[in-house]
Design a protein around this motif. Structure first.
Motif, PDB file in Angstrom:
ATOM      1  N   TYR A 164     -69.219 -11.670 -27.568  1.00  0.00           N
ATOM      2  CA  TYR A 164     -67.766 -11.559 -27.659  1.00  0.00           C
ATOM      3  C   TYR A 164     -67.373 -10.767 -28.898  1.00  0.00           C
ATOM      4  O   TYR A 164     -68.030 -10.848 -29.939  1.00  0.00           O
ATOM      5  N   LEU A 165     -66.298 -10.010 -28.749  1.00  0.00           N
ATOM      6  CA  LEU A 165     -65.814  -9.202 -29.865  1.00  0.00           C
ATOM      7  C   LEU A 165     -65.090 -10.058 -30.894  1.00  0.00           C
ATOM      8  O   LEU A 165     -64.394 -11.013 -30.550  1.00  0.00           O
ATOM      9  N   ASN A 166     -65.257  -9.679 -32.146  1.00  0.00           N
ATOM     10  CA  ASN A 166     -64.436 -10.223 -33.223  1.00  0.00           C
ATOM     11  C   ASN A 166     -63.362  -9.178 -33.509  1.00  0.00           C
ATOM     12  O   ASN A 166     -63.578  -8.244 -34.282  1.00  0.00           O
ATOM     13  N   LEU A 167     -62.214  -9.312 -32.854  1.00  0.00           N
ATOM     14  CA  LEU A 167     -61.171  -8.285 -32.930  1.00  0.00           C
ATOM     15  C   LEU A 167     -60.664  -8.070 -34.356  1.00  0.00           C
ATOM     16  O   LEU A 167     -60.208  -6.976 -34.696  1.00  0.00           O
ATOM     17  N   LYS A 168     -60.750  -9.102 -35.190  1.00  0.00           N
ATOM     18  CA  LYS A 168     -60.270  -8.968 -36.562  1.00  0.00           C
ATOM     19  C   LYS A 168     -61.135  -8.001 -37.375  1.00  0.00           C
ATOM     20  O   LYS A 168     -60.672  -7.440 -38.370  1.00  0.00           O
ATOM     21  N   LYS A 169     -62.388  -7.828 -36.953  1.00  0.00           N
ATOM     22  CA  LYS A 169     -63.289  -6.934 -37.684  1.00  0.00           C
ATOM     23  C   LYS A 169     -63.490  -5.593 -36.983  1.00  0.00           C
ATOM     24  O   LYS A 169     -64.131  -4.702 -37.544  1.00  0.00           O
ATOM     25  N   CYS A 170     -62.967  -5.461 -35.767  1.00  0.00           N
ATOM     26  CA  CYS A 170     -63.026  -4.161 -35.089  1.00  0.00           C
ATOM     27  C   CYS A 170     -62.014  -3.218 -35.735  1.00  0.00           C
ATOM     28  O   CYS A 170     -60.942  -3.643 -36.178  1.00  0.00           O
ATOM     29  N   GLU A 171     -62.351  -1.932 -35.775  1.00  0.00           N
ATOM     30  CA  GLU A 171     -61.482  -0.954 -36.436  1.00  0.00           C
ATOM     31  C   GLU A 171     -61.395   0.325 -35.617  1.00  0.00           C
ATOM     32  O   GLU A 171     -62.368   0.742 -34.987  1.00  0.00           O
ATOM     33  N   LEU A 172     -60.212   0.938 -35.664  1.00  0.00           N
ATOM     34  CA  LEU A 172     -59.985   2.230 -35.025  1.00  0.00           C
ATOM     35  C   LEU A 172     -59.767   3.282 -36.100  1.00  0.00           C
ATOM     36  O   LEU A 172     -58.962   3.093 -37.016  1.00  0.00           O
ATOM     37  N   PHE A 173     -60.494   4.383 -35.972  1.00  0.00           N
ATOM     38  CA  PHE A 173     -60.345   5.495 -36.913  1.00  0.00           C
ATOM     39  C   PHE A 173     -59.785   6.689 -36.143  1.00  0.00           C
ATOM     40  O   PHE A 173     -60.442   7.195 -35.230  1.00  0.00           O
ATOM     41  N   PRO A 174     -58.574   7.148 -36.470  1.00  0.00           N
ATOM     42  CA  PRO A 174     -57.986   8.278 -35.739  1.00  0.00           C
ATOM     43  C   PRO A 174     -58.555   9.612 -36.210  1.00  0.00           C
ATOM     44  O   PRO A 174     -58.619   9.883 -37.411  1.00  0.00           O
ATOM     45  N   LEU A 175     -58.971  10.438 -35.262  1.00  0.00           N
ATOM     46  CA  LEU A 175     -59.469  11.766 -35.605  1.00  0.00           C
ATOM     47  C   LEU A 175     -58.332  12.777 -35.717  1.00  0.00           C
ATOM     48  O   LEU A 175     -58.493  13.835 -36.324  1.00  0.00           O
ATOM     49  N   SER A 182     -51.783  -0.358 -35.440  1.00  0.00           N
ATOM     50  CA  SER A 182     -52.713  -1.151 -34.628  1.00  0.00           C
ATOM     51  C   SER A 182     -52.511  -0.827 -33.157  1.00  0.00           C
ATOM     52  O   SER A 182     -51.422  -0.417 -32.745  1.00  0.00           O
ATOM     53  N   ILE A 183     -53.569  -1.014 -32.390  1.00  0.00           N
ATOM     54  CA  ILE A 183     -53.528  -0.816 -30.940  1.00  0.00           C
ATOM     55  C   ILE A 183     -54.244  -1.996 -30.301  1.00  0.00           C
ATOM     56  O   ILE A 183     -55.429  -2.226 -30.572  1.00  0.00           O
ATOM     57  N   ASN A 184     -53.519  -2.748 -29.491  1.00  0.00           N
ATOM     58  CA  ASN A 184     -54.092  -3.936 -28.837  1.00  0.00           C
ATOM     59  C   ASN A 184     -54.777  -4.870 -29.837  1.00  0.00           C
ATOM     60  O   ASN A 184     -55.924  -5.298 -29.638  1.00  0.00           O
ATOM     61  N   SER A 185     -54.090  -5.122 -30.921  1.00  0.00           N
ATOM     62  CA  SER A 185     -54.547  -6.049 -31.977  1.00  0.00           C
ATOM     63  C   SER A 185     -55.729  -5.519 -32.786  1.00  0.00           C
ATOM     64  O   SER A 185     -56.302  -6.256 -33.597  1.00  0.00           O
ATOM     65  N   ILE A 186     -56.114  -4.262 -32.576  1.00  0.00           N
ATOM     66  CA  ILE A 186     -57.178  -3.651 -33.377  1.00  0.00           C
ATOM     67  C   ILE A 186     -56.520  -2.731 -34.402  1.00  0.00           C
ATOM     68  O   ILE A 186     -55.761  -1.831 -34.043  1.00  0.00           O
ATOM     69  N   VAL A 187     -56.812  -2.959 -35.657  1.00  0.00           N
ATOM     70  CA  VAL A 187     -56.161  -2.221 -36.732  1.00  0.00           C
ATOM     71  C   VAL A 187     -56.608  -0.761 -36.740  1.00  0.00           C
ATOM     72  O   VAL A 187     -57.770  -0.446 -36.472  1.00  0.00           O
ATOM     73  N   VAL A 188     -55.667   0.133 -37.027  1.00  0.00           N
ATOM     74  CA  VAL A 188     -55.952   1.564 -37.166  1.00  0.00           C
ATOM     75  C   VAL A 188     -56.019   1.882 -38.655  1.00  0.00           C
ATOM     76  O   VAL A 188     -55.067   1.636 -39.392  1.00  0.00           O
ATOM     77  N   LYS A 189     -57.149   2.419 -39.100  1.00  0.00           N
ATOM     78  CA  LYS A 189     -57.356   2.657 -40.531  1.00  0.00           C
ATOM     79  C   LYS A 189     -57.837   4.078 -40.769  1.00  0.00           C
ATOM     80  O   LYS A 189     -58.555   4.651 -39.941  1.00  0.00           O
ATOM     81  N   ASP A 190     -57.451   4.634 -41.914  1.00  0.00           N
ATOM     82  CA  ASP A 190     -57.926   5.968 -42.280  1.00  0.00           C
ATOM     83  C   ASP A 190     -59.105   5.906 -43.246  1.00  0.00           C
ATOM     84  O   ASP A 190     -59.626   6.936 -43.667  1.00  0.00           O
ATOM     85  N   LYS A 191     -59.524   4.680 -43.590  1.00  0.00           N
ATOM     86  CA  LYS A 191     -60.722   4.470 -44.402  1.00  0.00           C
ATOM     87  C   LYS A 191     -61.491   3.294 -43.805  1.00  0.00           C
ATOM     88  O   LYS A 191     -60.952   2.198 -43.679  1.00  0.00           O
ATOM     89  N   VAL A 192     -62.726   3.533 -43.433  1.00  0.00           N
ATOM     90  CA  VAL A 192     -63.545   2.472 -42.843  1.00  0.00           C
ATOM     91  C   VAL A 192     -64.922   2.477 -43.496  1.00  0.00           C
ATOM     92  O   VAL A 192     -65.336   3.469 -44.111  1.00  0.00           O
ATOM     93  N   THR A 193     -65.619   1.374 -43.347  1.00  0.00           N
ATOM     94  CA  THR A 193     -67.004   1.281 -43.806  1.00  0.00           C
ATOM     95  C   THR A 193     -67.900   1.192 -42.584  1.00  0.00           C
ATOM     96  O   THR A 193     -67.745   0.291 -41.755  1.00  0.00           O
ATOM     97  N   TYR A 194     -68.817   2.138 -42.477  1.00  0.00           N
ATOM     98  CA  TYR A 194     -69.706   2.202 -41.313  1.00  0.00           C
ATOM     99  C   TYR A 194     -71.141   2.339 -41.785  1.00  0.00           C
ATOM    100  O   TYR A 194     -71.477   3.270 -42.520  1.00  0.00           O
TER     101      TYR A 194
END
Length: 355
Positions: A164-175, A182-194
């Protein structure tokens, strides 16, 4: 996996960001998925089903079932332990077989995603949708409307597998440019750690965000080590063993400018000479012991070796999933073999290059 390393996944993401102008879609996102306790939640029945359907044979399937048969556990509390209960899910971490069993589940998930109606990103003549490394999964989405599709597909997979997904830790990075937070409870960030690397669109900022904290940590580590009575050979050994592994990891995926490389070398050689006068030239110290040196590490040279290694791997697999974007760029300039025999200045190349 042979000729595969963690930097492949990182470079794919970084190339997508740096060459996002090659993407024709108005919207494009990178979705970083986080599964909640991935190893612990895999259903045993699903694991056995995957083994059978992928044709591993009765002997191996029976062996794995035997390993997981009649497993039980209990929970330790302050007043004692609970009654023992049967385990019906979870891949045992630490077992040599567990890694391969989880990769099997990850492969099934990958196939399920690719067979779904999710639209990936088209770039450099290819369509890419998913990248995986163990339990780290990254999806490349054409637009924001793909996010609810992804969640629906994963929800179906979750019911079967237990992941199961942990939506609080999922992240969207816009190109591309994106005003949404946010989109469908997933935060949109311009800085992520991968995969341990901090990622942002600005290449210079990306390098500073990753190198500076690690350089500071290395300096602090060396300062603590200098409180011990170390010989010069001991310092040389510790510089390689304790000092810069995290910096090597970053340099394998990011560029390193001359100023930062010089700064790292200065820290290394100051540690070697215990922050005193450098009694022997750097060119002598970095020689092998047979040639009168200390086999000491020159980070600038090491960085060049890492980049040459990348070139070697690229030339061995130019058309691979991990190399198609650099190949597209190199082909515009006549191909990498042609560039390697040319005398040119990088800043004069009429293309923006990723670092």
């Amino acid at each position: 996996m042979k000729d595969r390393c963690i930097s492949n996944n990182l470079r794919l993401v970084l190339d997508l960001i740096d060459y996002s102008d090659l993407i024709t879609d108005d919207e494009s996102f990178i979705l970083f998925l986080d599964f909640c306790k991935a190893f612990d939640n895999v259903e045993h029945t699903f694991l056995f089903y995957c083994l059978e359907k992928m044709g591993f044979g009765d002997y191996l399937c029976s062996a794995v079932k035997t390993l997981y048969a009649n497993g039980n556990s209990s929970v330790k509390l302050s007043a004692g332990t609970t009654r023992r209960f049967c385990l019906q899910r979870g891949i045992r971490q630490g077992c040599p077989v567990s890694v391969y069993l989880f990769l099997l589940v990850a492969q099934v998930f990958c196939r399920y995603i690719k067979s779904s109606n999710i639209d990936g990103i088209s770039i450099a003549g290819k369509n890419i949708l998913i990248s995986q490394l163990a339990d780290d999964t990254t999806l490349f989405l054409k637009n924001s409307s793909q996010v609810p599709r992804v969640l629906q597909v994963i929800e179906t997979f979750s019911k079967a597998s237990g992941l199961y997904l942990n939506l609080k830790k999922c992240e969207l990075f816009p190109l591309k440019q994106c005003a949404l937070t946010s989109i469908n409870s997933i935060v949109v960030k311009d800085k992520v750690t991968y995969l341990g690397l901090q990622i942002t669109k600005d290449q210079k900022q990306r390098e500073l965000m990753n190198y500076n904290p690690m350089i500071a940590k290395a300096q602090n580590r060396f300062n603590r080590l200098l409180q011990r009575d170390l010989s010069i050979k001991g310092c040389a050994l510790l510089a390689k063993a304790e000092g810069i592994s995290s910096l090597v990891y970053i340099a394998s995926s990011l560029s390193l400018d001359g100023k930062t490389a010089k700064r790292i070398d200065q820290i290394l050689f100051n540690f070697l000479w215990r922050n005193r006068i450098h009694y022997v030239r750097k060119s002598v110290v970095i020689n092998s012991s047979k040639n009168g040196g200390l086999d000491f590490l020159d980070f600038s040279t090491l960085n060049n070796v890492l980049k040459i290694k990348w070139l070697k791997n690229f030339l061995k697999s130019e058309t691979s999933f991990w190399s198609f974007i650099p190949k597209y760029i190199f082909d515009k300039l006549g191909g990498l073999p042609f560039l390697l025999i040319c005398n040119f200045k990088i800043e004069k190349i009429p293309l923006k290059l990723s670092s």
